[in-house]
Design an enzyme around this catalytic site. Structure first.
Site, PDB file in Angstrom:
ATOM      1  N   SER A 128       1.436  -0.698  -0.552  1.00  0.00           N
ATOM      2  CA  SER A 128       0.320  -0.416   0.207  1.00  0.00           C
ATOM      3  C   SER A 128       1.155   1.489   0.190  1.00  0.00           C
ATOM      4  O   SER A 128       2.324   1.186   0.390  1.00  0.00           O
ATOM      5  CB  SER A 128      -0.523   0.046   1.112  1.00  0.00           C
ATOM      6  OG  SER A 128      -1.311   1.691   1.592  1.00  0.00           O
ATOM      7  N   TYR A 141      -2.417  -1.264  10.211  1.00  0.00           N
ATOM      8  CA  TYR A 141      -2.073  -1.745   8.865  1.00  0.00           C
ATOM      9  C   TYR A 141      -0.600  -0.710   8.137  1.00  0.00           C
ATOM     10  O   TYR A 141      -0.621  -1.371   7.452  1.00  0.00           O
ATOM     11  CB  TYR A 141      -3.123  -0.978   8.533  1.00  0.00           C
ATOM     12  CG  TYR A 141      -2.757  -0.616   6.934  1.00  0.00           C
ATOM     13  CD1 TYR A 141      -3.755  -1.935   6.454  1.00  0.00           C
ATOM     14  CD2 TYR A 141      -3.408   0.135   5.876  1.00  0.00           C
ATOM     15  CE1 TYR A 141      -4.299  -2.267   4.876  1.00  0.00           C
ATOM     16  CE2 TYR A 141      -3.468  -0.121   4.394  1.00  0.00           C
ATOM     17  CZ  TYR A 141      -3.726  -1.232   3.500  1.00  0.00           C
ATOM     18  OH  TYR A 141      -4.083  -1.420   2.667  1.00  0.00           O
TER      19      TYR A 141
HETATM   20  N1  NAP Z   1      -9.168  -0.431  -1.244  1.00  0.00           N
HETATM   21  C1  NAP Z   1      -7.935   0.166  -1.019  1.00  0.00           C
HETATM   22  O1  NAP Z   1      -7.871   1.295  -0.679  1.00  0.00           O
HETATM   23  C2  NAP Z   1      -6.135  -0.341  -0.531  1.00  0.00           C
HETATM   24  C3  NAP Z   1      -5.116   0.664  -1.004  1.00  0.00           C
HETATM   25  C4  NAP Z   1      -3.973   0.034  -1.070  1.00  0.00           C
HETATM   26  C5  NAP Z   1      -4.217  -1.505  -0.733  1.00  0.00           C
HETATM   27  N2  NAP Z   1      -5.080  -2.075  -0.570  1.00  0.00           N
HETATM   28  C6  NAP Z   1      -4.542  -3.938  -0.407  1.00  0.00           C
HETATM   29  O2  NAP Z   1      -4.947  -4.574  -1.428  1.00  0.00           O
HETATM   30  C7  NAP Z   1      -5.707  -5.556  -1.280  1.00  0.00           C
HETATM   31  C8  NAP Z   1      -7.178  -5.832  -1.379  1.00  0.00           C
HETATM   32  O3  NAP Z   1      -7.660  -5.082  -0.743  1.00  0.00           O
HETATM   33  P1  NAP Z   1      -9.094  -4.234  -1.362  1.00  0.00           P
HETATM   34  O4  NAP Z   1      -9.511  -3.055  -0.843  1.00  0.00           O
HETATM   35  O5  NAP Z   1      -9.960  -4.788  -2.320  1.00  0.00           O
HETATM   36  O6  NAP Z   1     -10.090  -5.213   0.133  1.00  0.00           O
HETATM   37  P2  NAP Z   1     -11.601  -5.775  -0.125  1.00  0.00           P
HETATM   38  O7  NAP Z   1     -12.344  -6.080  -0.647  1.00  0.00           O
HETATM   39  O8  NAP Z   1     -11.766  -5.687   2.264  1.00  0.00           O
HETATM   40  O9  NAP Z   1     -10.810  -7.846  -0.065  1.00  0.00           O
HETATM   41  C9  NAP Z   1      -9.978  -8.411   0.230  1.00  0.00           C
HETATM   42  C10 NAP Z   1      -9.862  -9.493   0.344  1.00  0.00           C
HETATM   43  O10 NAP Z   1      -8.709 -10.009   1.058  1.00  0.00           O
HETATM   44  C11 NAP Z   1      -8.976 -11.788   1.347  1.00  0.00           C
HETATM   45  N3  NAP Z   1      -9.151 -12.059   2.845  1.00  0.00           N
HETATM   46  C12 NAP Z   1      -9.043 -11.249   4.081  1.00  0.00           C
HETATM   47  N4  NAP Z   1      -8.467 -11.855   4.875  1.00  0.00           N
HETATM   48  C13 NAP Z   1      -8.517 -13.366   4.369  1.00  0.00           C
HETATM   49  C14 NAP Z   1      -8.114 -14.577   4.677  1.00  0.00           C
HETATM   50  N5  NAP Z   1      -7.652 -14.418   6.218  1.00  0.00           N
HETATM   51  N6  NAP Z   1      -7.870 -15.887   3.658  1.00  0.00           N
HETATM   52  C15 NAP Z   1      -7.800 -15.729   2.576  1.00  0.00           C
HETATM   53  N7  NAP Z   1      -8.256 -14.727   2.751  1.00  0.00           N
HETATM   54  C16 NAP Z   1      -8.709 -12.985   3.111  1.00  0.00           C
HETATM   55  C17 NAP Z   1     -10.986 -11.030   1.722  1.00  0.00           C
HETATM   56  O11 NAP Z   1     -11.565 -12.309   1.027  1.00  0.00           O
HETATM   57  P3  NAP Z   1     -12.482 -12.818   2.122  1.00  0.00           P
HETATM   58  O12 NAP Z   1     -13.009 -12.295   2.925  1.00  0.00           O
HETATM   59  O13 NAP Z   1     -12.963 -13.597   1.201  1.00  0.00           O
HETATM   60  O14 NAP Z   1     -11.688 -14.037   2.594  1.00  0.00           O
HETATM   61  C18 NAP Z   1     -11.501 -10.217   0.435  1.00  0.00           C
HETATM   62  O15 NAP Z   1     -11.471 -10.313  -0.631  1.00  0.00           O
HETATM   63  C19 NAP Z   1      -5.386  -5.250   0.752  1.00  0.00           C
HETATM   64  O16 NAP Z   1      -4.220  -6.035   0.802  1.00  0.00           O
HETATM   65  C20 NAP Z   1      -5.490  -3.960   0.583  1.00  0.00           C
HETATM   66  O17 NAP Z   1      -4.901  -4.037   1.439  1.00  0.00           O
HETATM   67  C21 NAP Z   1      -5.600  -1.475  -0.577  1.00  0.00           C
END
Ligand code: NAP
Length: 241
Positions: A128, A141
């Protein structure tokens, strides 16, 4: 036909990536825990198959990755979790939960995929932009994502001789269920479609570090080069909760 394994494919950025890669004709292994979302992905495209496991469970992760029906050439390690520390009150259980998923879940997967990796493969790890400078409430985080970035950059050095490339992805704010709970303004928020496009473009070009959206991540990276006292003054103003 190329193949990609995506963790965290049941929601947000990972789900969009799974759909977009499938649309491009790639074979996709979509991973996550949410059975309903996995079933929907399974039905969406014939070239998507799903794999259910909890990345924090080492045994489940190893079993799931041992029984893959195909070997992907791209491994997109995207699953993650975000929780904030409120009012500067340290909550070690919260820190543990965030690190369990973002750091130890990631290292579980990396260890489990390692026997499958051969020359020409690429592993892409989602960190991130929050990892590049200290932000308010991000004690858990931000620190976990800084660890993720460090792990990915170290692996890039260690796997180079084996011909395995490692990319690190640094998103800014993306509109997903993870950010939907944020109560503060999110500058230059982008959609999952834009995020997926930026990631695919970067990976297609073989980039080692993928930053998006460009303007926002440049601003944060430049801020990250300033002396800490200057960084604190600016981030304190920009990211008030
Ligand atoms: N959105 C942003 O602004 C942003 C910015 C910077 C970085 N990121 C990073 O991008 C990535 C995706 O984020 P997102 O925003 O798309 O979040 P999201 O919509 O909450 O999706 C998170 C995903 O991670 C999976 N996950 C979480 N815990 C898990 C576990 N214990 N085992 C298996 N799967 C797990 C969830 O699947 P299940 O619930 O089905 O397990 C879900 O598919 C993350 O690493 C986040 O830190 C996001």
């Amino acid at each position: 036909m190329s193949a990609v394994l995506i963790t965290g494919a049941t929601s947000g950025i990972g789900q969009q990536l799974a759909l977009d890669y499938a649309k491009r004709g790639w074979r996709v292994i979509a991973c996550g825990r949410n059975k309903e979302s996995l079933a929907k992905l399974d039905e969406a495209y014939p070239n998507i198959e799903t794999c259910e496991f909890d990345i924090t469970d080492r045994v489940q992760t190893f079993n799931a990755l041992r029984s893959l029906s195909l070997t992907p050439d791209l491994w997109l390690l995207n699953a993650g979790n975000c929780e904030y520390i409120d009012n500067g009150e340290m909550d070690s259980k919260l820190v543990e939960r965030v690190f369990q998923t973002n750091v130890f879940g990631l290292t579980n997967i990396i260890e489990a995929i390692e026997p499958h990796l051969v020359s020409g493969h690429r592993v892409a790890v989602v960190s991130s932009i929050a990892s590049e400078l200290a932000l308010p409430r991000a004690e858990a985080y931000g620190a976990s994502k800084a660890a993720v970035g460090y792990i990915a950059r170290s692996l890039r050095l260690d796997w180079r001789e084996r011909g395995v490339e490692v990319s690190t992805i640094f998103p800014g704010f993306v509109d997903t269920p993870l950010t939907a709970k944020n109560t503060f303004p999110m500058p230059m928020l982008i959609s999952v479609e834009q995020a997926s496009e930026a990631i695919q473009k970067g990976l297609d070009k073989g980039q080692a570090n993928i930053y998006f959206p460009k303007r926002f991540t440049w601003i944060l990276r430049i801020l990250g080069l300033l002396p800490y006292s200057w960084q604190h003054a600016v981030t304190g103003l920009l990211f008030r909760s």
